[in-house]
Design a protein around this motif. Structure first.
Motif, PDB file in Angstrom:
ATOM      1  N   GLU A  25      43.582  36.774  43.869  1.00  0.00           N
ATOM      2  CA  GLU A  25      42.079  36.522  44.114  1.00  0.00           C
ATOM      3  C   GLU A  25      41.270  37.126  42.986  1.00  0.00           C
ATOM      4  O   GLU A  25      40.154  36.164  42.716  1.00  0.00           O
ATOM      5  CB  GLU A  25      41.822  37.653  45.317  1.00  0.00           C
ATOM      6  CG  GLU A  25      42.289  37.474  46.794  1.00  0.00           C
ATOM      7  CD  GLU A  25      42.188  38.355  47.786  1.00  0.00           C
ATOM      8  OE1 GLU A  25      41.568  39.466  47.225  1.00  0.00           O
ATOM      9  OE2 GLU A  25      42.812  38.450  48.723  1.00  0.00           O
ATOM     10  N   THR A  26      41.546  37.915  42.398  1.00  0.00           N
ATOM     11  CA  THR A  26      40.668  38.454  41.058  1.00  0.00           C
ATOM     12  C   THR A  26      41.401  38.488  39.867  1.00  0.00           C
ATOM     13  O   THR A  26      40.733  38.728  38.698  1.00  0.00           O
ATOM     14  CB  THR A  26      40.046  39.560  41.245  1.00  0.00           C
ATOM     15  OG1 THR A  26      41.186  40.710  41.140  1.00  0.00           O
ATOM     16  CG2 THR A  26      39.368  39.902  42.664  1.00  0.00           C
ATOM     17  N   GLY A  27      42.675  37.979  39.743  1.00  0.00           N
ATOM     18  CA  GLY A  27      43.690  38.145  38.807  1.00  0.00           C
ATOM     19  C   GLY A  27      43.136  37.277  37.462  1.00  0.00           C
ATOM     20  O   GLY A  27      43.351  37.703  36.284  1.00  0.00           O
ATOM     21  N   LYS A  28      42.752  35.964  37.662  1.00  0.00           N
ATOM     22  CA  LYS A  28      42.191  34.959  36.647  1.00  0.00           C
ATOM     23  C   LYS A  28      41.188  35.662  35.899  1.00  0.00           C
ATOM     24  O   LYS A  28      40.829  35.870  34.651  1.00  0.00           O
ATOM     25  CB  LYS A  28      41.574  33.785  37.167  1.00  0.00           C
ATOM     26  CG  LYS A  28      41.283  32.708  36.049  1.00  0.00           C
ATOM     27  CD  LYS A  28      40.894  31.412  36.634  1.00  0.00           C
ATOM     28  CE  LYS A  28      40.778  30.609  35.593  1.00  0.00           C
ATOM     29  NZ  LYS A  28      40.613  29.027  36.044  1.00  0.00           N
ATOM     30  N   GLY A  29      39.893  36.513  36.488  1.00  0.00           N
ATOM     31  CA  GLY A  29      39.029  37.111  35.888  1.00  0.00           C
ATOM     32  C   GLY A  29      39.589  38.264  35.191  1.00  0.00           C
ATOM     33  O   GLY A  29      38.873  38.716  33.969  1.00  0.00           O
TER      34      GLY A  29
END
Length: 233
Positions: A51-55
């Motif tokens: 969910e937030t890994g790319k950021g």
């Protein structure tokens, strides 16, 4: 008891100890356990990683770890470019796992020598990780100790032979777990040790009857770059 690194967190390229530093350690651990240079990777991210890994740079950190980068390596933000230069092909997607920690990844690797590995691991905070599965076998180790990962035939005497040799070379077992797919098939020993195991000792263990392969994660080399020693019969 907590130490200063548990309180302050690891030395790392940010922004997150769990999503970045832990992810880099997971990639590096998978590389070490593969025992050869990875040329193809499929990275499946679960929960918060997805969910937030790319950021947070989780994707780059794992790829960087697969290339041998440490959590404090300034090249992590450019891991995708370096992967292209070094011929590492990778795919990254999301996966839903049952009863898994929110910061979990499944990493499927193929090495330059054709070896393959599937590792599931979780980043549990402060840059710390736990390896949950290897090639579908449930395990539980952290990389906080020198670690022997021994694949063996599930037969009488294999465990006793390994522990006897470790005793003879004065290597103390800190933690040990035994796992297998089925009775009489391949099994896995994960042995965490207090002392360093020398390359020739790893090779000797790999030549014992019933041993398929031995891979060694050297915690004492972590500050200079984790290495692997491996033997196969």
């Amino acid at each position: 008891m907590l130490n200063i690194f548990d309180i302050l967190g690891p030395v790392m390229i940010g922004p997150s100890s769990s999503h970045t530093a832990g992810a880099a350690r997971m990639g590096n651990m998978a590389r070490t356990l593969l025992g050869s240079e990875p040329v193809e990777a499929k990275i499946h991210l679960h929960g918060s990683f997805a969910e937030t890994g790319k950021g947070h740079g989780t994707d780059r950190a794992i790829v960087g770890g697969l290339l041998g980068m440490k959590p404090d390596d300034s090249h992590i933000p450019f891991a995708f470019d370096e992967a292209k230069e070094r011929g590492l092909k990778y795919e990254i997607d999301a996966v839903a796992l049952r009863n898994a920690h929110p910061n979990t990844a499944v990493i499927e690797l193929t090495g330059a020598d054709g070896k393959q590995l599937v590792m599931q691991a979780s980043s549990i905070g402060g840059g710390r990780i736990v390896v949950n599965k290897l090639d579908g076998i449930d395990v539980n180790f952290t990389g906080n100790f020198n670690t022997l990962v021994i694949r063996n035939q599930d037969e009488n005497g294999a465990v006793a032979a390994v522990t006897s040799i470790l005793s003879q070379i004065r290597v103390n077992v800190a933690n040990m777990s035994l796992c297998r797919h089925k009775r009489g098939g391949d099994a896995l020993m994960v042995i965490e040790t207090d002392q360093h195991v020398k390359p020739n000792q790893v090779e000797f263990l790999s030549e014992l009857p019933g041993i398929i392969s031995v891979t060694y994660y050297d915690k004492e080399e972590e500050d200079d770059g984790s290495r692997f020693d491996e033997g196969n019969i």
